[in-house]
Design a protein around this motif. Structure first.
Motif, PDB file in Angstrom:
ATOM      1  N   CYS A   6       0.682  -1.252  -0.046  1.00 46.19           N
ATOM      2  CA  CYS A   6      -0.041  -0.046  -0.033  1.00 46.19           C
ATOM      3  C   CYS A   6       0.803   1.208   0.183  1.00 46.19           C
ATOM      4  O   CYS A   6       0.371   2.370  -0.242  1.00 46.19           O
ATOM      5  N   ILE A  11      -3.080   5.527  -2.430  1.00 46.48           N
ATOM      6  CA  ILE A  11      -4.449   4.571  -2.362  1.00 46.48           C
ATOM      7  C   ILE A  11      -5.574   5.338  -1.972  1.00 46.48           C
ATOM      8  O   ILE A  11      -5.535   6.251  -0.878  1.00 46.48           O
ATOM      9  N   PRO A  40      -4.768  -3.949  -8.438  1.00 44.75           N
ATOM     10  CA  PRO A  40      -5.139  -2.535  -8.433  1.00 44.75           C
ATOM     11  C   PRO A  40      -4.681  -2.065  -9.933  1.00 44.75           C
ATOM     12  O   PRO A  40      -5.224  -1.198 -10.556  1.00 44.75           O
ATOM     13  N   GLN A  46      -7.222   2.897  -7.777  1.00 41.55           N
ATOM     14  CA  GLN A  46      -6.162   3.383  -6.660  1.00 41.55           C
ATOM     15  C   GLN A  46      -6.471   2.764  -5.446  1.00 41.55           C
ATOM     16  O   GLN A  46      -6.738   3.475  -4.498  1.00 41.55           O
ATOM     17  N   ARG A  47      -6.486   1.381  -5.287  1.00 41.21           N
ATOM     18  CA  ARG A  47      -6.705   0.792  -3.780  1.00 41.21           C
ATOM     19  C   ARG A  47      -5.369  -0.061  -3.728  1.00 41.21           C
ATOM     20  O   ARG A  47      -4.882  -0.496  -4.850  1.00 41.21           O
ATOM     21  N   CYS A  48      -5.054  -0.492  -2.503  1.00 40.54           N
ATOM     22  CA  CYS A  48      -4.104  -1.428  -2.403  1.00 40.54           C
ATOM     23  C   CYS A  48      -4.606  -2.873  -2.791  1.00 40.54           C
ATOM     24  O   CYS A  48      -5.951  -3.283  -2.486  1.00 40.54           O
TER      25      CYS A  48
END
Length: 291
Positions: A6, A11, A40, A46-48
């Motif tokens: 992350c 994120i 992702p 836009q996420r881990c």
DNA sequence: AACTGGCCCAACCGCCAGATA
DNA sequence: TTATCTGGCGGTTGGGCCAGT
């Protein structure tokens, strides 16, 4: 600090938007998820990776069962929890379409309170202390004392005690039938999976009065050597439970036991713990155990 | 209508263990 | 052998909903 994957990217956190869900579902259904950390990036999120995995496993997976838990599922959760404790992932494995998160939430928001209101400790499933029970919302409810929810109907059980204060003939009522009794042992036939015990007698049935519980149809009394009152006996119980768990005695096997085998895991659990569990009659009626 | 408190549950956090470099 | 990465797990948090005031 978040997960390592992350920290590499900017994120987004919080609730997922329908657009994000679409992107994730589209990507996973076409490409699978060999590596969550790369999901992702390739899915344009836009996420881990961890967040993606969680969203997929807990919410987007197509095989998830939605809606409230059934009474049967509730029974299963309570039973397995009594044996495994807070091993939500293990419990969830025996509930098709349910996630560990769902089971955990259901436990914390519903079952836990239900057990407490019935005078049971949700962690140990034992009776709460009388003071705690008096604080419950059912202070004078009639109680059922059951050896195990999996007690086999039409089987003969033996209760062995080391104390004369435990006097089964005066305690065990229908639907059980006393087969024989002496100073320290009482054999009784169970017609259903419940033993009715008057509230005022409960104190006599506390664990310290019971050294051995066996089903003559399932286990020989010599198979289970529990030395109550011995120091460290609880540790032995825990050790034994852990051994059984490590041996892979999970519920995939246990289910087999419940369905066909004579071996009664629930009963053995009672033996290992050397304790009884009390439930409220209404509660039990509501649950309607039907193993 | 506005506020408040309780509840539910989706999501996050931190830790751990196994895999891999 | 060690360091790092990754997935899995259980505990916890906080946003949103809802009923009560």
């Amino acid at each position: 600090m978040g997960h390592r994957c992350c920290s590499k990217q900017k994120i987004k956190r919080g609730l997922w938007s329908p657009e994000e869900d679409d992107k994730l579902v589209t990507y996973i259904t076409t490409h699978g998820h060999k590596s969550w950390s790369s999901v992702p990036k390739f899915a344009g999120l836009q996420r881990c990776g961890k967040s993606c995995r969680l969203r997929w496993t807990n919410y987007l997976r197509p095989d998830l069962k939605r809606g409230s838990f059934t009474a049967e599922e509730e029974h299963i959760i309570i039973d397995i929890h009594r044996i495994l404790g807070n091993r939500w992932a293990q419990i969830a494995k025996h509930l098709p379409g349910r996630t560990d998160n769902e089971v955990k939430n259901f436990w914390n928001s519903c079952i836990k309170k239900k057990l407490i209101s019935q005078g049971l400790d949700p962690q140990t499933h034992n009776l709460l202390s009388s003071r705690k029970r008096n604080n419950s919302s059912y202070p004078n409810s009639n109680s059922i004392l059951i050896l195990t929810s999996q007690m086999t109907p039409n089987a003969t059980y033996l209760v062995e005690t080391t104390s004369q204060t435990f006097s089964p003939p005066s305690i065990i009522q229908t639907p059980s039938t006393i087969v024989s009794t002496n100073q320290y042992q009482t054999s009784f036939h169970v017609n259903s999976n419940q033993l009715y015990v008057p509230e005022q007698e409960q104190a006599r049935m506390l664990p310290e009065n019971i050294s051995n519980i066996c089903s003559s149809s399932c286990l020989d009394t010599t198979d289970v050597e529990m030395s109550k009152n011995e120091e460290g006996s609880q540790a032995q119980v825990e050790e034994e439970k852990e051994k059984m768990y490590e041996k892979g005695m999970d519920f995939s096997e246990m289910n087999g036991c419940f369905e066909g085998s004579k071996f009664d895991f629930g009963l053995l659990e009672s033996v290992l713990n050397s304790e009884f569990i009390s439930h409220d009659i209404d509660f039990m009626d509501e649950l309607a155990w039907n193993f």
